[in-house]
Design an enzyme around this catalytic site. Sequence first.
Site, PDB file in Angstrom:
ATOM      1  N   SER A 133     -15.957 -14.364  46.672  1.00 11.68           N
ATOM      2  CA  SER A 133     -14.786 -15.119  47.118  1.00 11.68           C
ATOM      3  C   SER A 133     -14.528 -14.932  48.609  1.00 11.68           C
ATOM      4  CB  SER A 133     -13.552 -14.676  46.331  1.00 11.68           C
ATOM      5  OG  SER A 133     -13.329 -13.293  46.504  1.00 11.68           O
ATOM      6  N   GLN A 135     -12.084 -13.800  51.043  1.00 16.99           N
ATOM      7  CA  GLN A 135     -11.116 -12.757  50.737  1.00 16.99           C
ATOM      8  C   GLN A 135     -10.783 -11.943  51.967  1.00 16.99           C
ATOM      9  OE1 GLN A 135     -13.540  -9.087  48.990  1.00 16.99           O
ATOM     10  NE2 GLN A 135     -14.188 -10.993  47.971  1.00 16.99           N
ATOM     11  N   HIS A 137      -8.765  -7.797  52.698  1.00 12.63           N
ATOM     12  CA  HIS A 137      -8.166  -6.611  52.085  1.00 12.63           C
ATOM     13  C   HIS A 137      -6.917  -6.224  52.865  1.00 12.63           C
ATOM     14  CE1 HIS A 137     -11.839  -6.529  49.857  1.00 12.63           C
ATOM     15  NE2 HIS A 137     -12.553  -6.301  50.933  1.00 12.63           N
ATOM     16  N   LYS A 160      -8.130  -0.991  52.482  1.00  9.37           N
ATOM     17  CA  LYS A 160      -9.537  -1.038  52.089  1.00  9.37           C
ATOM     18  C   LYS A 160     -10.438  -1.498  53.242  1.00  9.37           C
ATOM     19  CE  LYS A 160     -12.553  -2.956  48.483  1.00  9.37           C
ATOM     20  NZ  LYS A 160     -12.741  -4.090  47.559  1.00  9.37           N
ATOM     21  N   GLU A 162     -13.897  -1.400  55.188  1.00 10.53           N
ATOM     22  CA  GLU A 162     -15.192  -1.207  54.530  1.00 10.53           C
ATOM     23  C   GLU A 162     -16.349  -1.467  55.480  1.00 10.53           C
ATOM     24  OE1 GLU A 162     -14.719  -3.928  51.286  1.00 10.53           O
ATOM     25  OE2 GLU A 162     -15.585  -5.615  52.369  1.00 10.53           O
ATOM     26  N   HIS A 300     -13.586 -12.632  54.908  1.00 10.92           N
ATOM     27  CA  HIS A 300     -15.031 -12.515  54.757  1.00 10.92           C
ATOM     28  C   HIS A 300     -15.441 -12.973  53.364  1.00 10.92           C
ATOM     29  CE1 HIS A 300     -13.322  -8.713  53.316  1.00 10.92           C
ATOM     30  NE2 HIS A 300     -14.348  -8.627  52.480  1.00 10.92           N
ATOM     31  N   ARG A 319      -7.636 -13.079  47.405  1.00  8.88           N
ATOM     32  CA  ARG A 319      -8.630 -14.156  47.384  1.00  8.88           C
ATOM     33  C   ARG A 319      -7.981 -15.511  47.609  1.00  8.88           C
ATOM     34  NH1 ARG A 319      -9.545 -10.806  42.997  1.00  8.88           N
ATOM     35  NH2 ARG A 319     -11.524  -9.650  43.042  1.00  8.88           N
ATOM     36  N   LYS A 325     -11.298 -16.604  40.012  1.00 11.66           N
ATOM     37  CA  LYS A 325     -10.259 -15.599  39.795  1.00 11.66           C
ATOM     38  C   LYS A 325      -8.935 -16.043  40.431  1.00 11.66           C
ATOM     39  CE  LYS A 325     -13.494 -11.686  39.650  1.00 11.66           C
ATOM     40  NZ  LYS A 325     -13.859 -10.390  40.264  1.00 11.66           N
TER      41      LYS A 325
END
Length: 445
Positions: A133, A135, A137, A160, A162, A300, A319, A325
Site C-alpha cells: 500500500s 502508506q 508511519h 516507526k 525504518e 512510500h 494507508r 485494507k
Amino acid sequence: MGADAIQTNDREPAKLTVVEGIERLRCAVKNYEWGKLGHDSLVARLHEANSGNRVNPAVPHAELWMGTHESGPSHVVKEEELGLSGHDGSECMVTLKSWVSDNPDVLGSRVVDKWGCDLPFLFKVLSVKKALSIQAHPNKALAEKLHREEPLLYRDANHKPEIALAITPFQALCGFVSLKALKEVIANVPEITELVGSKAADQIFTVNEKDGDESIKSAVRLIFTQLMSASNNETKQVISEMKMRLITETNHRQLTEKEKLVLELEKQYPGDVGVISAFFFNYVKLKPGEALYLNADEPHAYISGDCVECMAASDNVVRAGLTPKHRDVQTLCSMLTYKLGYPEILKGFPLTPYITRYLPPFDEFEVDHCDLPTGKSTVFPAIAGPSVYLVIEGTGKLQTGSSQLLVNRGDVLFVPAHNEIHVTGESDVMKLYRAGVSSRFFQTL
C-alpha cells in the site's frame, strides 16, 4: 541502587541475572497477499529452515518477523528442548519479550533506561511480489493519539522509522518528486487535472523555488489531498481513460519507466487511486547492498524484490492506496511532511573487510551485512545493547566467550549486550545480517 539490580521504567528494580550465551529464536511469518508464493519467497525458505515446517506452495509468504512485537512475537528455544514430545519444542519455548523481561540485563542498562524491558527494534525480511500500500508511519505524538482513539487499527503507541536494505534488486516508491518533476507530471498526465480540478492543478504552476518551502508544500498538499479524496467512481473512470491513452501512445513512442510502472500497478489494483498517485512519488530502484531509510510521515510503497527491514518496534501503518485494507486518507494527507526530492540512498560503510554497517539517523536500530567466504573469520565488536542475527545463506560458526554455535540458513539468534561475536564461514559464502540498537545511541550522554 545496588550493583545487583537494574532500574526499569516505573517498575521495581529487576533482579540481575547473568546470561552470557547466544539464544536461538523461532520466528513468526506473515502471509500477506502481496508476498511471493511458496519457495519463490525468500521468507518462505527462511521460515521453513527456521521452524522445520513445510512450505505450502500456494500460500504467499510476505514477512518474517524477528523481535518482541505482540503481532508477531519470536520465541526463545533451548537446544536441549528441541524435539521433545516428537514436536518442534514449542511447548518448551517462551516468548522473547517474556524472556528479556525476566532477564533485563541482556538488554544493557542504557537500553532499559530508555525503552524499558523490551527490544526497541523489530527486524524483518520481506519478499514482495505485488505492490504494498501507499502508506506512511506516524510520528510518536500521532501514534499515541491514533492508538488511544482507534486501538484496533493502530495497535501500539510507538513511531516507526525504518530502513529497507536490498537483498535482491528492490523497487519502491518513496517521497514526493521535485517541484520541477511534479510540474512535468501535471502537464503530461491530464487525468490528474481531470480528477483534482484546474484550480488545484494550477497552483503547482504558480509556485517556484524562491517562494520557499511552506508555499510549495501547501500547493503539493492541496493537489495530493484532492487526488486521494476523489470519489471511487470518478477515480476508476479517469484511470481507465489514462490506461487507454498510455496503451495507444505505445504505438508511436516509448513509455517512461514511471508510465510502465503505473500500467503494472493498474493490473494489480484496477481503478485504485494509488495507481495514478504513483506519478507523485520517486521511483527508486535499489541494487543489492543499497538501503533506503524512511522517517515518520514520509509516503512510500514497496513494489517488488527481497529486502531486510528494520524499524522501531511498531506495527502502525496509515494507508491510502494500493490496498484492500482499511484506508485513512484524511490522516495520511494531513500527517505527511510534503518534503520534495529524491531520497538518500545508503551504501553503508566498512566495519571490517567483511562487514558493512548501515546507520540511519535513528536511536533504535542499525543494520550490519556480512559476506564471509569459507575459512575466513571476522568480529562483530561488543556493544552495550542487544542484537539479533539472521543467517540467510551458507553455514558457519558464531562464538562469544564460552558459547559456540554452528549456524545455517534460517537460523535467527539473540545476542545479549556486551558480547563480542566471532564468526567463521564454513561454506563457499556465508551471508548474515545483524540488527541492533544504534551505536550512535551509546556514544551520546
